[in-house]
Write a protein that holds these residues in place. Structure first.
Motif, PDB file in Angstrom:
ATOM      1  N   SER A  18      47.271   3.760 131.600  1.00 51.45           N
ATOM      2  CA  SER A  18      47.760   4.962 131.446  1.00 51.45           C
ATOM      3  C   SER A  18      47.464   5.999 132.756  1.00 51.45           C
ATOM      4  N   VAL A  19      48.185   5.275 133.904  1.00 52.09           N
ATOM      5  CA  VAL A  19      47.827   5.925 135.191  1.00 52.09           C
ATOM      6  C   VAL A  19      49.371   5.924 135.670  1.00 52.09           C
ATOM      7  N   PRO A  20      50.268   6.988 135.742  1.00 50.15           N
ATOM      8  CA  PRO A  20      51.584   6.926 135.986  1.00 50.15           C
ATOM      9  C   PRO A  20      51.253   7.164 137.602  1.00 50.15           C
ATOM     10  N   PHE A  21      52.129   6.442 138.167  1.00 49.95           N
ATOM     11  CA  PHE A  21      51.864   6.262 139.856  1.00 49.95           C
ATOM     12  C   PHE A  21      53.160   5.858 140.407  1.00 49.95           C
ATOM     13  N   LYS A  22      53.316   6.883 141.577  1.00 50.41           N
ATOM     14  CA  LYS A  22      54.698   6.424 142.408  1.00 50.41           C
ATOM     15  C   LYS A  22      54.432   6.670 143.813  1.00 50.41           C
ATOM     16  N   VAL A  23      54.814   6.061 144.701  1.00 50.12           N
ATOM     17  CA  VAL A  23      54.694   6.520 146.038  1.00 50.12           C
ATOM     18  C   VAL A  23      56.149   6.298 146.652  1.00 50.12           C
ATOM     19  N   GLU A  24      56.393   7.303 147.476  1.00 50.22           N
ATOM     20  CA  GLU A  24      57.800   7.189 148.126  1.00 50.22           C
ATOM     21  C   GLU A  24      57.636   6.750 149.347  1.00 50.22           C
ATOM     22  N   ASN A  25      58.669   5.983 149.738  1.00 46.74           N
ATOM     23  CA  ASN A  25      58.560   5.179 151.144  1.00 46.74           C
ATOM     24  C   ASN A  25      57.455   4.460 151.368  1.00 46.74           C
ATOM     25  N   ALA A  26      57.261   3.654 150.026  1.00 46.56           N
ATOM     26  CA  ALA A  26      56.274   2.487 150.197  1.00 46.56           C
ATOM     27  C   ALA A  26      56.376   1.739 151.590  1.00 46.56           C
ATOM     28  N   ARG A  27      57.228   1.108 151.609  1.00 46.85           N
ATOM     29  CA  ARG A  27      57.257   0.040 152.706  1.00 46.85           C
ATOM     30  C   ARG A  27      56.773   0.614 154.010  1.00 46.85           C
ATOM     31  N   THR A  28      57.424   1.746 154.495  1.00 51.85           N
ATOM     32  CA  THR A  28      57.047   2.242 155.896  1.00 51.85           C
ATOM     33  C   THR A  28      55.472   2.538 155.696  1.00 51.85           C
TER      34      THR A  28
END
Length: 161
Positions: A18-28
């Motif tokens: 129950s941990v919503p999680f997103k990271v933009e531009n993760a590769r860089t």
């Protein structure tokens, strides 16, 4: 819960946190983390793309990184990933697999848990009763919908054995 169940559960979504999680531009951002911790010799390895894709939308799934020594799993799990979780306000606790028996109570608390180098831990002995702490931890993760990140140098077959 056996290792294959953990692996499949993380893959198919039955172990959803129950941990919503997103990271933009993760590769860089991952590669910048490797350059920070490893210097200018850092190299982007193909398996890092799987981690970058996962970070861009975890869909509540944990991460199980398996591979040979020196591939960057521990650097990712213990140095780079904590940045991302902490910047979004999540606690992130790291435990070595070799210490989870001695710290079994502490391991049960964090919402996001990292166990580094699974497969080297011993079976705990509690007054003659053999206890598989890793199995107890995974039951707790599933029951309380926590997110878990696991690393191992062992193959899936070695882990099952």
């Amino acid at each position: 819960m056996v290792v294959n169940d953990v692996y499949e559960g993380m893959k198919d979504g039955t172990l959803v946190a129950s941990v919503p999680f997103k990271v933009e531009n993760a590769r860089t951002r991952i590669f910048n983390g490797f350059k920070y911790f490893c210097g200018d010799t850092a190299v982007w390895l193909p398996e890092y793309q799987n981690v970058a894709d996962w970070l861009e939308n975890t869909n509540g799934k944990g991460l199980f990184m398996i591979g040979s020594n020196g591939r960057g799993k521990s650097v990712l799990a213990t140095k780079i990933l904590p940045w991302f979780f902490r910047e979004q306000g999540y606690g992130y606790e790291i435990f070595l697999a070799s210490e989870i028996n001695q710290r079994s109570i502490e391991v049960m608390y964090p919402k996001i848990l990292c166990i580094d180098d699974i497969g080297v831990e011993d079976i705990a002995n509690d007054y003659g009763e053999k206890i598989n702490v890793f199995a107890k931890v995974m039951d707790e993760v599933e029951r309380k919908k926590k997110m878990i990140i696991i690393t191992s140098n062992l193959t899936k077959i070695q882990l099952e054995n």
